[in-house]
Design a protein around this motif. Structure first.
Motif, PDB file in Angstrom:
ATOM      1  N   VAL A   4      36.650  20.111  22.665  1.00  0.00           N
ATOM      2  CA  VAL A   4      36.957  20.352  21.251  1.00  0.00           C
ATOM      3  C   VAL A   4      37.784  21.623  21.085  1.00  0.00           C
ATOM      4  O   VAL A   4      38.720  21.665  20.290  1.00  0.00           O
ATOM      5  CB  VAL A   4      35.652  20.421  20.409  1.00  0.00           C
ATOM      6  N   ALA A   5      37.483  22.638  21.890  1.00  0.00           N
ATOM      7  CA  ALA A   5      38.200  23.914  21.814  1.00  0.00           C
ATOM      8  C   ALA A   5      39.553  23.862  22.515  1.00  0.00           C
ATOM      9  O   ALA A   5      40.314  24.830  22.456  1.00  0.00           O
ATOM     10  CB  ALA A   5      37.338  25.026  22.417  1.00  0.00           C
TER      11      ALA A   5
ATOM     12  N   GLU B  71      39.931  23.792  25.737  1.00  0.00           N
ATOM     13  CA  GLU B  71      39.811  24.646  26.912  1.00  0.00           C
ATOM     14  C   GLU B  71      39.535  23.865  28.197  1.00  0.00           C
ATOM     15  O   GLU B  71      39.238  24.456  29.231  1.00  0.00           O
ATOM     16  CB  GLU B  71      38.699  25.676  26.686  1.00  0.00           C
TER      17      GLU B  71
ATOM     18  N   GLU C 140      31.793  18.902  26.142  1.00  0.00           N
ATOM     19  CA  GLU C 140      32.236  18.538  24.789  1.00  0.00           C
ATOM     20  C   GLU C 140      32.787  19.747  24.042  1.00  0.00           C
ATOM     21  O   GLU C 140      33.817  19.668  23.388  1.00  0.00           O
ATOM     22  CB  GLU C 140      31.087  17.914  23.989  1.00  0.00           C
ATOM     23  N   ARG C 141      32.088  20.870  24.130  1.00  0.00           N
ATOM     24  CA  ARG C 141      32.536  22.089  23.446  1.00  0.00           C
ATOM     25  C   ARG C 141      33.893  22.532  23.966  1.00  0.00           C
ATOM     26  O   ARG C 141      34.790  22.875  23.196  1.00  0.00           O
ATOM     27  CB  ARG C 141      31.502  23.208  23.629  1.00  0.00           C
ATOM     28  N   LEU C 142      34.077  22.502  25.277  1.00  0.00           N
ATOM     29  CA  LEU C 142      35.355  22.898  25.875  1.00  0.00           C
ATOM     30  C   LEU C 142      36.474  21.940  25.468  1.00  0.00           C
ATOM     31  O   LEU C 142      37.602  22.369  25.214  1.00  0.00           O
ATOM     32  CB  LEU C 142      35.231  22.959  27.403  1.00  0.00           C
TER      33      LEU C 142
ATOM     34  N   SER D  13      26.777  18.263  29.724  1.00  0.00           N
ATOM     35  CA  SER D  13      27.567  17.383  28.871  1.00  0.00           C
ATOM     36  C   SER D  13      27.970  18.080  27.564  1.00  0.00           C
ATOM     37  O   SER D  13      29.114  17.963  27.111  1.00  0.00           O
ATOM     38  CB  SER D  13      26.770  16.113  28.567  1.00  0.00           C
ATOM     39  N   SER D  14      27.050  18.832  26.984  1.00  0.00           N
ATOM     40  CA  SER D  14      27.350  19.528  25.729  1.00  0.00           C
ATOM     41  C   SER D  14      28.410  20.610  25.921  1.00  0.00           C
ATOM     42  O   SER D  14      29.242  20.844  25.043  1.00  0.00           O
ATOM     43  CB  SER D  14      26.080  20.126  25.125  1.00  0.00           C
ATOM     44  N   THR D  15      28.390  21.259  27.069  1.00  0.00           N
ATOM     45  CA  THR D  15      29.396  22.288  27.360  1.00  0.00           C
ATOM     46  C   THR D  15      30.764  21.649  27.545  1.00  0.00           C
ATOM     47  O   THR D  15      31.768  22.165  27.038  1.00  0.00           O
ATOM     48  CB  THR D  15      29.006  23.095  28.615  1.00  0.00           C
TER      49      THR D  15
END
Length: 72
Positions: free
Chosen positions: A30-31, A33, A26-28, A22-24
């Motif tokens: 936001v970026a 990607e 979210e990071r993608l 889930s955190s990955t």
């Protein structure tokens, strides 16, 4: 608006389909990607299954490219 042949999938299915944490995800997001979600209703979002599948295929190409160059 999705076409009649297009399916929407919710977050748990996205995580299962992509094998992302889930955190990955979210990071993608936001970026910029990972494909953006679409609002289905108030407080509910989903992703177009075709866009998620295209993202997966694009990631495979990146992985094969690294392997072909001898990178890990």
């Amino acid at each position: 608006m999705p076409t009649s042949k297009e399916s929407l999938i919710r977050r748990p299915a996205v995580l299962q389909t992509t094998s992302l944490a889930s955190s990955t995800l979210e990071r993608l997001l936001v970026a910029g990607e990972f494909p953006a979600a679409v609002r289905v209703s108030r407080g509910t979002v989903a992703w177009r299954q075709t866009e998620v599948q295209q993202w997966i295929r694009s990631r495979r190409r990146v992985g094969r490219g690294k392997a072909e160059r001898g990178l890990s």
